[in-house]
Design a protein around this motif. Structure first.
Motif, short mmCIF file in Angstrom:
data_model
loop_
_atom_site.label_atom_id
_atom_site.label_comp_id
_atom_site.label_asym_id
_atom_site.label_seq_id
_atom_site.Cartn_x
_atom_site.Cartn_y
_atom_site.Cartn_z
N LEU A 102 43.73 73.27 4.02
CA LEU A 102 45.06 72.92 3.52
C LEU A 102 44.98 72.25 2.16
O LEU A 102 45.77 72.55 1.25
CB LEU A 102 45.77 72.01 4.54
CG LEU A 102 47.22 71.67 4.20
CD1 LEU A 102 48.06 72.93 4.05
CD2 LEU A 102 47.82 70.78 5.28
N LYS A 103 44.02 71.37 2.00
CA LYS A 103 43.91 70.66 0.72
C LYS A 103 43.64 71.66 -0.41
O LYS A 103 44.09 71.45 -1.54
CB LYS A 103 42.79 69.62 0.79
CG LYS A 103 43.21 68.34 1.53
CD LYS A 103 42.30 67.18 1.16
CE LYS A 103 41.59 66.67 2.37
NZ LYS A 103 40.61 65.63 2.15
N ASP A 104 42.92 72.74 -0.08
CA ASP A 104 42.62 73.74 -1.10
C ASP A 104 43.86 74.53 -1.51
O ASP A 104 44.09 74.75 -2.69
CB ASP A 104 41.54 74.71 -0.60
CG ASP A 104 40.17 74.04 -0.54
OD1 ASP A 104 40.03 72.94 -1.14
OD2 ASP A 104 39.27 74.58 0.12
N VAL A 105 44.64 74.95 -0.51
CA VAL A 105 45.76 75.84 -0.86
C VAL A 105 47.07 75.11 -1.13
O VAL A 105 47.90 75.58 -1.91
CB VAL A 105 46.02 76.93 0.20
CG1 VAL A 105 44.81 77.84 0.34
CG2 VAL A 105 46.42 76.35 1.53
N MET A 106 47.27 73.97 -0.48
CA MET A 106 48.57 73.30 -0.64
C MET A 106 48.43 71.79 -0.37
O MET A 106 48.88 71.29 0.65
CB MET A 106 49.60 73.93 0.30
CG MET A 106 51.01 73.74 -0.19
SD MET A 106 52.26 74.84 0.55
CE MET A 106 51.80 75.03 2.24
N ALA A 146 49.55 65.93 2.06
CA ALA A 146 49.96 64.56 1.76
C ALA A 146 51.01 64.03 2.75
O ALA A 146 51.15 62.83 2.94
CB ALA A 146 50.51 64.48 0.34
N VAL A 147 51.72 64.95 3.40
CA VAL A 147 52.81 64.52 4.29
C VAL A 147 52.26 63.77 5.51
O VAL A 147 52.61 62.61 5.73
CB VAL A 147 53.71 65.71 4.67
CG1 VAL A 147 54.73 65.30 5.72
CG2 VAL A 147 54.41 66.25 3.43
N PRO A 148 51.41 64.38 6.32
CA PRO A 148 50.85 63.61 7.45
C PRO A 148 49.99 62.45 6.96
O PRO A 148 49.88 61.43 7.66
CB PRO A 148 50.00 64.63 8.20
CG PRO A 148 49.73 65.73 7.22
CD PRO A 148 50.93 65.77 6.32
N GLY A 149 49.42 62.58 5.77
CA GLY A 149 48.63 61.47 5.23
C GLY A 149 49.46 60.23 4.99
O GLY A 149 48.92 59.11 4.92
N LYS A 155 53.81 75.71 -5.90
CA LYS A 155 54.05 74.32 -6.26
C LYS A 155 54.72 73.62 -5.09
O LYS A 155 55.73 74.11 -4.58
CB LYS A 155 54.93 74.24 -7.50
CG LYS A 155 54.23 74.75 -8.75
CD LYS A 155 55.08 74.61 -9.97
CE LYS A 155 54.25 74.99 -11.19
NZ LYS A 155 55.04 74.84 -12.41
N ALA A 156 54.16 72.50 -4.70
CA ALA A 156 54.75 71.76 -3.58
C ALA A 156 54.31 70.30 -3.68
O ALA A 156 53.15 70.03 -3.98
CB ALA A 156 54.30 72.34 -2.25
N ALA A 157 55.24 69.39 -3.43
CA ALA A 157 54.86 67.97 -3.44
C ALA A 157 55.85 67.16 -2.62
O ALA A 157 57.02 67.56 -2.43
CB ALA A 157 54.82 67.45 -4.87
N TYR A 158 55.35 66.05 -2.11
CA TYR A 158 56.18 65.15 -1.30
C TYR A 158 56.15 63.77 -1.93
O TYR A 158 55.09 63.28 -2.32
CB TYR A 158 55.62 65.09 0.13
CG TYR A 158 56.44 64.25 1.08
CD1 TYR A 158 57.80 64.51 1.28
CD2 TYR A 158 55.85 63.21 1.80
CE1 TYR A 158 58.54 63.74 2.17
CE2 TYR A 158 56.58 62.44 2.70
CZ TYR A 158 57.93 62.71 2.88
OH TYR A 158 58.65 61.97 3.76
N GLU A 159 57.29 63.17 -2.03
CA GLU A 159 57.37 61.80 -2.55
C GLU A 159 58.13 60.97 -1.52
O GLU A 159 59.23 61.32 -1.10
CB GLU A 159 58.10 61.83 -3.91
CG GLU A 159 58.00 60.58 -4.72
CD GLU A 159 56.61 60.23 -5.25
OE1 GLU A 159 55.78 61.14 -5.44
OE2 GLU A 159 56.36 59.03 -5.45
N LYS A 160 57.50 59.87 -1.11
CA LYS A 160 58.06 59.08 -0.01
C LYS A 160 58.27 57.65 -0.45
O LYS A 160 57.36 57.04 -1.04
CB LYS A 160 57.08 59.13 1.17
CG LYS A 160 57.40 58.19 2.33
CD LYS A 160 56.39 58.40 3.45
CE LYS A 160 56.64 57.48 4.64
NZ LYS A 160 55.70 57.73 5.75
#
Ligand SMILES: Cc1cc2nc3c(=O)[nH]c(=O)nc-3n(C[C@H](O)[C@H](O)[C@H](O)COP(=O)(O)OP(=O)(O)OC[C@H]3O[C@@H](n4cnc5c(N)ncnc54)[C@H](O)[C@@H]3O)c2cc1C
Lengths: 787, 266
Positions: free
Chosen positions: B84-88, B93-96, B170-175
């Motif tokens: 997962l870290k390689d492709v997205m 980062a979400v469960p992290g 492109k994908a990202a999560y900001e919490k």
């Protein structure tokens, strides 16, 4: 300095058992035939109890008995009491309501216990507790102290109009008013000191064991002062005569004040154990703890400071409403009075001070001492006023402080306290150097480039610790004396046990007290044990709170060690065949002055017990001495904390980037432990300033009833602290110690709020300054200043 | 906690059968949402059907242009998955960001999605990537799955087996963490997969996770924080509590969306 003596950063002896899970906390103690108590608690903040039906509950599996307040009254178990008498301005005594351990006719806060199930297991007890039918007539609740005083407010206790416990004052109003009338500048602030939930890591617990054969009662409980607990439970609650009641407070996992007090649950466990003739244990769960541990702070204050044109403080006045909750907890009356208003002079030479305090009942959990107790509230008032006054007058805040510092000692303030020593310029100067105040403007510009508003805030605090001279506190209303006891037992082999009336619940007394003995007797640190927390072992003691264990508890040990030396010299004189006056004692050795004749401490100890060198007519065998030490004054730890922080302009989130603490605690026994106390104190103060806050809704339900809603500070919320020391010895005790347990919590909230308001350019912001609150404040300012 | 019977099936079929025979029963995954309410006696399932021995429900796999995650995969295993870290990495980062190590080592993606806590992180990722929730009965598009706070399209006895996430370039999560609980006070997941642009928000809405169509529209021109500069969403329908006002939550949605976009373009 020896490797384990005074001043050495010795690792804590007690930590091995704590971090390997071998501590013995109350819940770890088990007695044969032990039963569990489960309390039935009121879901309403304010209600009449019309009836309680325990019939169905009693028939549930595993239930031994279900007891109510009516039975408690029949058995003549007395009410819980508040042990400090405060008189109102008009001379009338404070109005203390009845506080039964189980409510029988009326409940006054959510969590008020109305019945107890005694069962074989907790699960069975909980099942049965659900079957207890309580018929309530719900009444209107009041949680806001100002509203509680208003006309037409719900009356919480029948005989107490306007829910007002006392209307107290301190200082000369006339002088203060005159100073204000003549002042060039007046600064005014409205301040809320937010209510906090203590949240010690170990929840409260009690295990009571009645021995029908001897008619003795034993109580294991989470107490900071087991002897005081025994005294109150015996003399006021009438549970058992003092000599038939043993109280043991074994390892205790944090107290912060909340475990000073006598609580309903321990009274009920004792009573129930005698009734069911089996041991009864109760351990609070976290939800119960949120509802029933005594909370801290909760002041609403209007404060004003008068200054002349040069920034010289002329006078201070404050009017405070203190919310004491539904009942008066054990020492609640003293916190917003003699532990608060007496510190309103801060580190400053203020000619006149006047303070008025109303204490009020509300339908909330009782409020009592919490780390700092009154002194954080006072420091917040003074340090916020000074900071705002400086900004309003265009004077550098450090400079305004310097212009007003007390520099000559002793100094009599207008609010009782006589400061006996300190050097406030020294701690301010050192803190400013460590915090690199000079480089602040540059750092602020850099932060602005990253969308951050940087701010800096000072708090030059003072506290009164080493609580306290008994006669002095007696004259102010205390029901007890605040001395401490110590007993030093030297064994025949020369090892030493010290029995102390102080109580450790995280402070590390087993280490620091042993360091003192090791240094004083010149014996290895490992050869010293510290015994505390058991009324059958230690004869009497006043316990640990108010940063008193060093200044008062260790002073008692010093006095007992002095007596040991005198007695040991007598023994040595017989052994060495010399005159007693020629014996010298140093580094663990007794020598005859001017000769090479000597005896080691261990040999002298042995000779004291075998008693072969002297007759009974010449000297009593044995080597054991006791001392009761009553301090001559409070101690006055003081210092300067500087907080530097960033506010994220977009989100309002506050990040503390730098914290400097320079404290004067007098003599330091163990710098590592002292530093730990400072770290923990700052964490609690930052928690109060940025995160913590207990909220009740209008119906009296605690909205912040769990860790999911009540924000405790976590390690990642805090920076690494820069901690430094300055040292002036306390002239009021033999070791020159001042105390360090509360300083961090006292100093830090004002430093944080001074820094935030500096960053965003407002005069005031309420605690806790959450991101949401800071952002909202930023919106109210037209243009946030970014540089 | 009240008494219950405890079952440990080894296949999804057995699990479904046990649920059918125990109408008051509940599936148990990581237990980090279910057990706390049971301990507080707020939930009283007659039976627990533990999924931890069921085969084929764990793992993170790349299957064509999708990442497929077994419902019983722990948060920590998803966060640390090299595939997962390689492709997205934006999804890893979400469960992290969930809870603490204890929670991440027990909690599962299936449990989180089934629970649909309005402040949970995974729902934002599912909606923000257009994931497909695969159950023992059917495939449900994320857009149809989350139906309101603590409510989903799952039927009685339906079991989430896998979740399939299309790989977005492109994908990202900001919490922005809730100060006390560490859940999302507001969390925004953004993604771009060809023409499909998604902005999904958790924590803020009083009706659970939702998409911000106005932002998605504006981002069609250019997938960049600049495209939504100055834009905001109304405060109506936002949660209000002691930790944040509706206005603050609405404001955070825009701030975090811009930050997530910057991260996604990094
Ligand atoms: C202290 C703490 C902090 C947390 N912080 C966060 C956080 O920051 N962000 C966040 O998103 N979450 C957080 N959580 C929640 C955590 O992620 C949970 O683990 C998760 O929400 C539920 O997953 P679980 O595997 O534990 O499910 P469980 O608790 O076992 O089950 C939850 C519900 O889902 C059902 N269920 C479980 N598996 C399935 C399935 N395969 N098919 C159908 N139904 C199923 C169960 O029957 C139950 O009703 C936190 C939890 C705790 C205790």
């Amino acid at each position: 300095m020896s490797a384990t003596g005074i001043g050495a950063p010795v690792r804590r002896k007690e930590d091995f058992r704590f971090i390997t899970g071998q501590g013995q906390y109350t819940d770890d103690v088990t007695r044969p035939g032990e039963t569990r108590a489960v309390f039935v608690r009121s879901p309403h903040a304010h209600a009449k109890i019309k009836s309680i039906d325990v019939g169905a509950a009693k028939k549930m599996p595993g239930v031994i008995d279900v007891l109510t307040g009516a039975q408690l009254a029949t058995d003549k178990i007395g009410n819980l009491i508040c042990g400090w008498m405060i008189h109102s301005k008009d001379g009338s005594p404070m109005k203390m309501s009845a506080h039964p351990a189980l409510a029988a006719t009326k409940v006054n806060c959510v969590g008020d216990a109305v019945a107890v199930v005694i069962a074989e297991t907790i699960a069975q007890g909980k099942d049965a507790a659900e079957k207890v039918k309580v018929d309530y007539e719900v009444l209107t609740a009041v949680v806001d102290p100002a509203k509680a005083q208003a006309k037409g407010a719900p009356q919480i206790h029948p005989d107490i109009p306007n829910n007002t416990i006392y209307q107290w004052h301190l200082g000369e109003k006339k002088d203060v008013d005159a100073a204000f009338a003549a002042a060039k500048h007046v600064t005014k602030l409205d301040i809320v000191n937010n209510r906090l939930v203590p949240n010690a890591m170990e929840p409260r617990a009690a295990l009571a064991d009645y021995d029908a054969g001897t008619d003795n009662l034993t109580l294991w409980n989470t107490s900071q002062n087991p002897h005081v607990a025994r005294l109150v439970i015996s003399a006021f609650i009438g549970m058992a005569p003092e000599h038939k009641l043993r109280v043991i407070a074994p390892d205790v996992g944090g107290g912060f004040g909340s475990k000073i007090f006598i609580y309903p649950e321990e009274v009920v466990c004792l009573w129930a154990s005698r009734r069911v003739k089996r041991p009864v244990k109760w351990t609070s769960d976290r939800s119960e703890a949120f509802l029933t541990d005594a909370h801290g702070r909760d002041h609403v204050t209007h404060a004003e400071m008068a200054l002349d044109a040069n920034g010289k403080i002329l006078a201070l006045r404050a009017r405070t409403i203190a919310n004491l909750g539904a009942y008066m907890s054990t020492f609640s009356s003293s916190v917003p009075t003699y532990l608060y208003a007496t510190l309103l002079s801060g580190q400053y030479n203020i000619p006149s001070i006047y303070c008025e305090v109303d204490a009020v009942y509300t339908n909330t959990a009782p409020v009592d001492a919490y780390r700092g107790a009154g002194r954080p509230e006072a420091t917040f008032v003074v340090e916020r006023l000074v900071e705002v006054a400086a900004r309003q007058m265009g004077i550098d805040p450090a400079d305004l402080r310097r212009r007003n510092f007390i520099t000559a000692f002793p100094h009599q303030t207008p609010v009782i306290m006589a400061y006996d020593g300190g050097d406030y310029n020294a701690s301010l100067k050192k803190a400013m150097e460590m915090a690199d105040v000079k480089g602040f403007a540059k750092r602020k510009r850099e932060a602005a480039r990253n969308g951050k508003l940087r701010g800096m805030g000072y708090s030059t605090y003072i506290e009164a610790c080493g609580i306290a001279p008994s006669q002095a506190v007696g004259s102010l209303g205390a029901g007890v004396g605040l001395w401490e006891s110590a007993e030093v037992r030297v064994n025949p082999t020369g090892s030493v046990e010290v029995l102390t009336g102080s109580h450790a619940h995280g402070q590390g007394h087993e280490t620091t007290f042993a360091q003192l003995v090791s240094e004083r007797l010149g014996i290895p640190f490992e050869n010293v044990s510290i015994v505390h927390g058991d009324t059958d072992k230690v004869q009497f003691g006043m316990g640990t709170y108010g940063s008193r264990s060093g200044a008062v508890g260790m002073s008692a040990i010093v006095k007992a060690l002095d007596k040991i030396e005198i007695k040991a010299k007598k023994v040595a004189a017989f052994m060495l065949e010399a005159a007693e006056g020629d014996i010298e004692f140093k580094d663990g050795k007794f020598t005859v002055a001017g000769t090479d004749k000597s005896a080691a401490f261990g040999d002298v100890a042995l000779n004291a017990y075998i008693a072969h060198k002297f007759t009974g007519a010449e000297l009593e065998p044995g080597l054991k001495e006791t001392s009761f030490y009553d301090p001559t004054n409070f101690t006055f730890p003081a210092g300067c904390h500087i907080c530097e922080l960033d506010v994220d302009i977009e989100t309002g989130k506050v990040d503390i980037v730098n914290w400097t603490a320079v404290d004067d605690f007098g003599t330091i026994i163990n710098p590592m432990i002292v530093e730990g106390q400072v770290h923990g104190g700052i964490a609690q103060g930052v928690g109060q300033a940025l995160m913590e806050g207990a909220y009740y809704d209008a119906a009296g339900q605690l909205v912040t009833g769990s860790m999911m809603d009540y924000t405790m500070p976590r390690a990642h919320d805090l920076p690494s602290f820069h901690v430094g020391l300055t040292e002036t010895k306390s002239p009021s005790n033999p070791l020159g110690m001042k105390g360090c347990g509360e300083a961090g919590a006292i100093a830090s909230p004002a430093a944080v709020i001074n820094a935030i308001t500096d960053a965003i350019g407002t005069e005031n912001i309420a605690m806790p300054a959450t991101a949401s609150a800071v952002w909202t404040a930023l919106q109210k300012l037209q243009a946030p200043k970014a540089a | 906690m009240y008494n219950f019977t405890f079952h440990r099936p080894t296949t999804v079929r057995q699990a479904a059968g046990l649920l059918a025979r125990n109408p008051d029963g509940k599936l148990l995954a990581g237990g980090h949402s279910l057990l706390p309410v049971m301990k507080q006696r707020l939930a009283q399932p007659s039976a627990l059907v533990d999924l931890s021995l069921v085969e084929g429900m764990t793992g993170v796999e790349l299957k064509g242009r999708s990442v497929v995650i077994g419902a019983m995969t722990r948060h920590a295993d998803v966060a640390n998955s090299q595939v997962l870290k390689d492709v997205m990495p934006g999804l890893a980062a979400v469960p992290g960001s969930i809870g603490d190590p204890q929670v991440r080592n027990r909690g599962t993606i299936g449990g989180s999605i089934a629970n649909n806590d309005p402040n949970a992180d995974y729902p934002a990722a599912c909606l923000g990537l257009g994931a497909t929730i695969i159950t023992n009965k059917r495939r449900i598009a994320a857009d149809d799955f989350f139906t309101g706070m603590f409510s989903t399209a799952l039927e009685e006895g339906e079991i989430i087996v896998k979740v399939s996430f299309p790989v977005a370039k492109k994908a990202a999560y900001e919490k922005f963490k809730h100060p006390a609980s560490g859940f999302a006070l507001v969390g925004v997941f953004v993604s771009k997969r060809g023409p499909d642009i998604r902005v999904a928000v958790t924590g803020a809405g009083s009706n659970g996770v939702f998409r911000v169509k106005s932002f998605e529209e504006a981002l069609k021109k250019r997938f960049s924080p600049k495209s939504i500069e100055g834009m905001s969403i109304p405060a109506t329908g936002m949660n209000a509590d002691i930790h944040a006002s509706p206005e603050y939550r609405a404001h955070l949605v825009a701030v975090l969306a811009r930050r997530a976009l910057a991260k996604a373009n990094d």
